[in-house]
Design an enzyme around this catalytic site. Structure first.
Site, PDB file in Angstrom:
ATOM      1  N   GLY A   1     -10.823  -4.470  -3.979  1.00 32.31           N
ATOM      2  CA  GLY A   1     -11.156  -3.163  -4.207  1.00 32.31           C
ATOM      3  C   GLY A   1     -12.879  -2.831  -4.296  1.00 32.31           C
TER       4      GLY A   1
ATOM      5  N   ARG B   1     -10.195   6.640  10.066  1.00 26.39           N
ATOM      6  CA  ARG B   1     -10.726   6.810   8.779  1.00 26.39           C
ATOM      7  C   ARG B   1     -11.429   8.028   8.346  1.00 26.39           C
ATOM      8  NH1 ARG B   1     -13.857   4.162   5.923  1.00 26.39           N
ATOM      9  NH2 ARG B   1     -12.710   4.123   4.005  1.00 26.39           N
TER      10      ARG B   1
ATOM     11  N   CYS C   1      -7.504  14.142  21.852  1.00 25.58           N
ATOM     12  CA  CYS C   1      -7.027  16.004  22.108  1.00 25.58           C
ATOM     13  C   CYS C   1      -6.807  16.456  20.661  1.00 25.58           C
ATOM     14  CB  CYS C   1      -5.756  16.045  22.787  1.00 25.58           C
ATOM     15  SG  CYS C   1      -6.352  15.695  24.502  1.00 25.58           S
TER      16      CYS C   1
ATOM     17  N   TYR D   1      -9.365  10.110   5.556  1.00 25.73           N
ATOM     18  CA  TYR D   1      -9.879  10.214   4.592  1.00 25.73           C
ATOM     19  C   TYR D   1     -11.076  10.814   4.276  1.00 25.73           C
ATOM     20  CZ  TYR D   1      -7.257   5.917   4.631  1.00 25.73           C
ATOM     21  OH  TYR D   1      -6.273   4.656   4.720  1.00 25.73           O
TER      22      TYR D   1
ATOM     23  N   PRO E   1     -10.459  -9.593  -2.025  1.00 25.08           N
ATOM     24  CA  PRO E   1     -11.375  -8.703  -1.072  1.00 25.08           C
ATOM     25  C   PRO E   1     -11.049  -8.455   0.280  1.00 25.08           C
ATOM     26  CG  PRO E   1     -12.476 -10.845  -1.696  1.00 25.08           C
ATOM     27  CD  PRO E   1     -10.861 -10.839  -2.184  1.00 25.08           C
ATOM     28  N   GLY E   2     -11.076  -7.355   0.575  1.00 18.82           N
ATOM     29  CA  GLY E   2     -10.599  -7.116   1.919  1.00 18.82           C
ATOM     30  C   GLY E   2     -12.025  -6.564   2.695  1.00 18.82           C
ATOM     31  N   ARG E   3     -12.154  -5.208   2.249  1.00 21.32           N
ATOM     32  CA  ARG E   3     -13.149  -4.403   2.886  1.00 21.32           C
ATOM     33  C   ARG E   3     -14.716  -5.193   2.696  1.00 21.32           C
ATOM     34  NH1 ARG E   3     -12.633   1.018   2.783  1.00 21.32           N
ATOM     35  NH2 ARG E   3     -11.369   1.042   1.139  1.00 21.32           N
TER      36      ARG E   3
HETATM   37  N1  LLP Z   1      -4.976  -6.528  -2.732  1.00 23.93           N
HETATM   38  C1  LLP Z   1      -4.081  -5.180  -2.728  1.00 23.93           C
HETATM   39  C2  LLP Z   1      -3.034  -5.584  -3.341  1.00 23.93           C
HETATM   40  C3  LLP Z   1      -4.295  -4.271  -2.031  1.00 23.93           C
HETATM   41  O1  LLP Z   1      -3.448  -3.445  -1.727  1.00 23.93           O
HETATM   42  C4  LLP Z   1      -5.647  -4.012  -1.390  1.00 23.93           C
HETATM   43  C5  LLP Z   1      -5.872  -2.975  -0.541  1.00 23.93           C
HETATM   44  C6  LLP Z   1      -6.509  -5.140  -1.343  1.00 23.93           C
HETATM   45  C7  LLP Z   1      -6.299  -6.168  -2.043  1.00 23.93           C
HETATM   46  C8  LLP Z   1      -7.945  -5.183  -0.665  1.00 23.93           C
HETATM   47  O2  LLP Z   1      -8.617  -3.865  -0.953  1.00 23.93           O
HETATM   48  P1  LLP Z   1     -10.240  -3.731  -0.659  1.00 23.93           P
HETATM   49  O3  LLP Z   1     -10.957  -5.053  -1.139  1.00 23.93           O
HETATM   50  O4  LLP Z   1     -10.113  -3.906   0.867  1.00 23.93           O
HETATM   51  O5  LLP Z   1     -10.664  -2.603  -1.098  1.00 23.93           O
HETATM   52  N2  LLP Z   1      -6.736   2.068   4.409  1.00 23.93           N
HETATM   53  C9  LLP Z   1      -7.815   2.251   3.254  1.00 23.93           C
HETATM   54  C10 LLP Z   1      -7.763   1.151   2.057  1.00 23.93           C
HETATM   55  C11 LLP Z   1      -6.499   0.892   1.844  1.00 23.93           C
HETATM   56  C12 LLP Z   1      -6.374  -0.349   0.877  1.00 23.93           C
HETATM   57  C13 LLP Z   1      -5.059  -0.804   0.630  1.00 23.93           C
HETATM   58  N3  LLP Z   1      -5.071  -1.955  -0.493  1.00 23.93           N
HETATM   59  C14 LLP Z   1      -9.203   2.721   3.671  1.00 23.93           C
HETATM   60  O6  LLP Z   1      -9.208   2.823   5.056  1.00 23.93           O
HETATM   61  O7  LLP Z   1     -10.030   3.015   3.255  1.00 23.93           O
END
Ligand code: LLP
Length: 442
Positions: A248, A330, A361, A334, A291-293
């Site tokens: 997050g 996105r 479209c 969002y 971490p993802g994003r």
């Molecule tokens: N761990 C869990 C259990 C999660 O559900 C998520 C994201 C992460 C880690 C990674 O979170 P990050 O570090 O990437 O914020 N599609 C949305 C974001 C959805 C996030 C879902 N869960 C967007 O485009 O902003």
């Protein structure tokens, strides 16, 4: 103009990523093309890992691969010593195809099917993050049948809801994920699992939101979970070896966003865990994060070609690009904001206001409103920055647009890691109308 990672403007006035001129990538791979700065990905991964190392805390940094899932990014993550968070059989299958070490794979999800759970057992993955009572039943049943042990964490909702700039604490959380910490569900889940012959109970997991900028919410979550762990020691003499605090961590999409360095979030949560461990004489748990994003977001840039333009006098001027909500949902979904540039005219003043629209479209298919660009012309390259997370992974074939190519670039080299979809790919699942059906419909 803000450039990310290894991005530079070269002698031709073109944007270069990883030392590669993006116009070269556009000619070789076509547009839209997504370019990942792999050096920046590695830098982020190492910063997270080093923060824990410096604090002497055992940790796993798991890449939340829903942000961008592909064989090559999994292999890069593995090279960096990351673990992997997968949320479906499909992501697990990709990890298996990438040869990702199974013991570093963590399986999430609020509705894992029996087949997905069996698949995880077959692959002997490192940990299931258990989300609900049905899953507890299935895991116990499958583990017993197979006489096979499984590590588990339980996902809990700690009553903190974080939004980009603030967080609120709620008594009871309305979430489809996990066990409520306050109403007794978490204790019930713990009791259903921790003494089972084939379950190795590791501890708790929480994920409090995404694109969070402040550290207080993470500190609070760490505190609440540590308190629960201390209670379990008192009541059940059980010590949790792991605490997973999710992902997050926020990133900079536009100048409105002022995130801290990703590793700072981790530093603060680690401090809380350490301090509470000391105070309660509790063995410092291993900390896991996801971490993802913040690993892939700003490492990714999408390069489009400009096509038609349209002026709506006194309102706005559109420039349409050869992708849109199909490769980046996105903004439409969002109201997400991005920054942009004319990638082949970087040295020209970016002082005219444009709306960058997609080619789908839908009137709402706008990628950037109020983009500052030079006087762009058909054929110019338009870069949209910070598109590395939740774009390709959420892409669709809406309007039957083929999904873009994805390229890694580093130190002057580049490599195609996902090829562009072709028209043949688009129809490969389609089946023609059968004779019998034709008669029915006639
Ligand atoms: N761990 C869990 C259990 C999660 O559900 C998520 C994201 C992460 C880690 C990674 O979170 P990050 O570090 O990437 O914020 N599609 C949305 C974001 C959805 C996030 C879902 N869960 C967007 O485009 O902003």
């Amino acid at each position: 103009m803000h450039l990310y990672g290894t991005q530079t403007v070269n002698e031709k006035g073109h944007l270069a990523i990883g030392g590669v001129d993006v116009s070269e990538l556009a000619s070789q791979y076509g547009t839209p093309v997504m370019v990942y700065d792999t050096e920046l990905f590695k830098k982020r991964a190492n910063a997270f890992k080093k923060t824990f190392e410096d604090k002497g805390i055992k940790a796993q940094v798991a890449y939340a691969s829903k942000a961008f899932s592909s064989i090559a990014i999994y292999q890069l993550a593995e090279q960096q010593g990351l673990s992997l968070d997968v949320v479906s059989g499909g992501e697990l299958y990709t990890a298996v195809a990438a040869g990702f070490p199974r013991e570093r794979i963590h399986f999430h999800g609020n509705n894992k099917s029996r087949e997905e759970i069996i698949y995880a057992f077959e692959e002997k993955i490192g940990c299931m993050v258990v989300d609900n009572f049905l899953e507890i039943m299935l895991i116990k049943e499958i583990a017993t049948e197979r006489k096979q042990k499984m590590n588990v964490l339980i996902r809990v909702t700690p009553g903190v809801e974080a939004h980009t700039h603030d967080y609120i604490t709620t008594g009871q959380e309305d979430s489809k994920f996990g066990f409520d910490l306050k109403n007794g569900q978490t204790d019930q889940a713990f009791n259903a699992l921790h003494n089972h012959e084939y379950i190795n109970f590791l501890g708790m997991h929480c994920h409090i939101g995404s694109q969070i900028f402040e550290t207080d919410a993470f500190r609070f979550a760490a505190e609440v979970l540590m308190e629960k762990m201390v209670k379990w020691r008192e009541t059940y003499q059980f010590i949790c070896p792991v605490l997973n605090l999710g992902g997050g961590f926020g990133i900079r999409y536009t100048e409105e966003d002022q995130p801290l360095e990703p590793a700072v979030y981790v530093e603060e949560m680690a401090e809380v865990v350490k301090a509470m461990s000391e105070e309660c004489e509790y063995p410092v748990p291993e900390i896991w994060i996801e971490p993802g994003r913040s690993l892939v977001g700003d490492a990714g840039t999408t390069i489009y070609s400009a096509g038609s333009t349209k002026e709506v006098p006194n309102v706005r001027t559109y420039v349409a690009v050869d992708g849109g909500m199909s490769d980046n949902i996105r903004p439409a979904l969002y109201d997400a904001h991005y920054s942009s540039a004319a990638a082949n005219r970087m040295n020209e003043p970016h002082d005219q206001q444009w709306t960058i629209a997609g080619k789908c479209c839908e009137s709402g298919d706008k990628l950037v409103e109020k983009a500052l660009l030079p006087n762009v012309e058909t054929g110019d390259l338009i870069a949209i920055f910070c598109t590395g997370a939740y774009t390709y992974s959420m892409a669709s074939n809406y309007n039957r647009l083929p999904r873009p190519a994805v390229v890694f670039a580093e130190k002057g080299q580049h490599q195609l890691v996902v090829r562009r979809e072709t028209f043949e790919d688009l129809i490969k699942l389609d089946l023609p109308l059968q004779q019998l059906a034709k008669e029915i419909y006639e």
